[in-house]
Design a protein around this motif. Structure first.
Motif, PDB file in Angstrom:
ATOM      1  N   LEU A 151      -1.698  -1.915  -8.570  1.00  0.00           N
ATOM      2  CA  LEU A 151      -1.772  -0.890  -7.531  1.00  0.00           C
ATOM      3  C   LEU A 151      -2.468  -1.417  -6.287  1.00  0.00           C
ATOM      4  CD1 LEU A 151      -1.380   2.189  -6.824  1.00  0.00           C
ATOM      5  CD2 LEU A 151      -3.720   2.487  -7.633  1.00  0.00           C
ATOM      6  N   MET A 241       4.479   2.080 -10.739  1.00  0.00           N
ATOM      7  CA  MET A 241       3.311   1.718  -9.945  1.00  0.00           C
ATOM      8  C   MET A 241       3.696   1.026  -8.652  1.00  0.00           C
ATOM      9  SD  MET A 241       1.024   3.173 -11.553  1.00  0.00           S
ATOM     10  CE  MET A 241      -0.207   2.710 -10.343  1.00  0.00           C
ATOM     11  N   SER A 245       2.302   2.483  -5.333  1.00  0.00           N
ATOM     12  CA  SER A 245       1.445   1.618  -4.524  1.00  0.00           C
ATOM     13  C   SER A 245       1.788   1.724  -3.046  1.00  0.00           C
ATOM     14  CB  SER A 245       1.576   0.161  -4.977  1.00  0.00           C
ATOM     15  OG  SER A 245       1.186   0.004  -6.314  1.00  0.00           O
TER      16      SER A 245
END
Length: 423
Positions: A151, A241, A245
């Motif tokens: 992330l 993710m 992100s």
């Protein structure tokens, strides 16, 4: 752990040790087991199996009771094979990632008891208030350390101050914390003689502290098709993710650049005092004098630091790359052999939260400063919520990702910003 469960585990362990002892003795003496040893071994094996079966029954009952209570703690669930007590952190992380992927792809109800225990333990260790009552039977799972690393690594692509070299602190929970603030650039040492009659006048540095609050960021709903989730080769955690992100990175970058510090992180632009605001030469386009004046707005003591550099929008960067100094030499140096792109001797980071030249008067179009004086806080671990119902009619599963981050500038003398002139 109940008294009965503890007793069965102790007796199972004793039976296992007896079996190993019988085999090791015969091996040391280089012989086969005699009849007495075979009889003892068979009895120990029978005891081991009986206690092992009893342990599974006890653990299952405790698990059911924990589910009925609406919460699962690490003590409620089996941790699996005791031989894993010696596994490395890397091996544990792999098991945790496998558990998270199973929960995301198939749903929490498809987890094995050991995987439930791992995810429950991660939630308990995270210390995040929002997840204290969340279990793998509830609405979400807490991501692994790998999840956080992915992330923040991908967030940096969209987070200018993080790219430039901000000081990053990772905490296991979101409890309140502070950072030291202030500058001492105006104070100088003095010479004193031997055994002077009086001490030099005290000059206290301008020091203080500021809150580094962790704010919860929620990525917009992320839809993934059931076909992808059914594919065992599909890394659900990594895919989800990666999308989260970018979204969280852009939102956090907005706040680290121009956040108010009230209900959101304190941004560089809003933290810089009036005396550190430099006016551009013209509204239409950046020129070499703008870069010099902006750099001159920061004390030279900060210039040599590797984290010191410029931040511009990509449109402004393109124009700035074409500039030449007063001797006609290009001021831009492209990235080469591991060295980052630089301009006027300092790093350059693209940050599209800065306005472009030609925008409205008094808009901030660039900053220059020492990024390590800006503190970023990341809280481990992100929470991933799986919603299999909202978009089920379209064959989609919806995921929500929550993560907590904060930011604040510790030294307002370390940055200057470039403003467009008034109309």
């Amino acid at each position: 752990m109940s008294t009965q469960l503890k007793m069965h585990k102790e007796k199972r362990g004793a039976a296992g040790k007896e079996m190993r002892g019988i085999l090791d003795l015969a091996k040391t003496e280089k012989r086969e087991l005699n009849e007495s040893e075979i009889e003892r071994f068979d009895q120990a094996q029978e005891d081991y199996d009986q206690h092992d079966a009893a342990i599974k029954r006890e653990e299952r009952v405790e698990q059911i009771e924990a589910e009925q209570r609406g919460t699962i703690t690490p003590a409620d669930l089996p941790i699996g094979d005791e031989t894993r007590d010696q596994e490395t952190p890397e091996e544990l992380e792999v098991r945790c990632s496998d558990a998270v992927n199973t929960a995301l792809r198939l749903g929490p109800d498809q987890l094995k008891p050991e995987q439930r225990a791992l995810l429950s333990r991660m939630a308990a260790q995270s210390g995040i208030p929002e997840t204290r009552a969340v279990t793998v039977q509830g609405i979400g799972v807490v991501g692994t350390r790998r999840t956080l690393n992915q992330l923040v690594k991908e967030m940096a692509i969209f987070d200018g101050i993080r790219q430039l070299g901000a000081s990053v602190i990772t905490t296991n929970n979101g409890n309140p914390m502070t950072i030291p603030t202030g500058t001492d650039t105006a104070n100088k040492a003095v010479i004193i003689g031997e055994a002077p009659a009086s001490s030099p006048a005290a000059v206290n540095p301008n020091l203080g502290n500021a809150a580094l609050t962790a704010y919860k960021y929620a990525a917009l709903p992320i839809e993934v098709s059931t076909e992808l989730l059914d594919d065992n080769e599909f890394d659900a955690e990594a895919h989800i993710m990666a999308m989260a992100s970018e979204r969280i990175g852009r939102g956090f970058n907005e706040h680290t650049t121009k956040g108010t510090g009230s209900g959101q992180p304190q941004g560089v632009n809003t933290a810089v005092p009036a005396g550190k605001v430099v006016e551009a030469q013209a509204n239409a386009a950046i020129d070499f004098d703008d870069l010099l004046n902006l750099k001159g707005g920061v004390d030279a003591a900060y210039w040599p630091d590797p984290s010191t550099g410029y931040q511009f929008s990509q449109t402004t960067v393109i124009g700035a790359r074409k500039l030449k100094d007063n001797e006609g030499r290009p001021i831009w140096e492209p990235a080469f052999q591991g060295n980052p792109e630089s301009m006027n001797g300092h790093r350059v980071v693209i940050n599209n939260e800065y306005a472009n030249f030609g925008a409205a008067a008094n808009q901030v179009v660039a900053s220059f400063g020492c990024a390590k004086k800006y503190y970023i806080r990341d809280v481990a671990r992100p929470l991933i919520i799986r919603d299999p119902y909202t978009a089920a009619g379209r064959g989609m599963v919806v995921f929500h990702v929550h993560s907590r981050h904060g930011g604040n500038l510790s030294d307002t003398a370390a940055f200057a910003v470039l403003d467009l002139p008034a109309a």
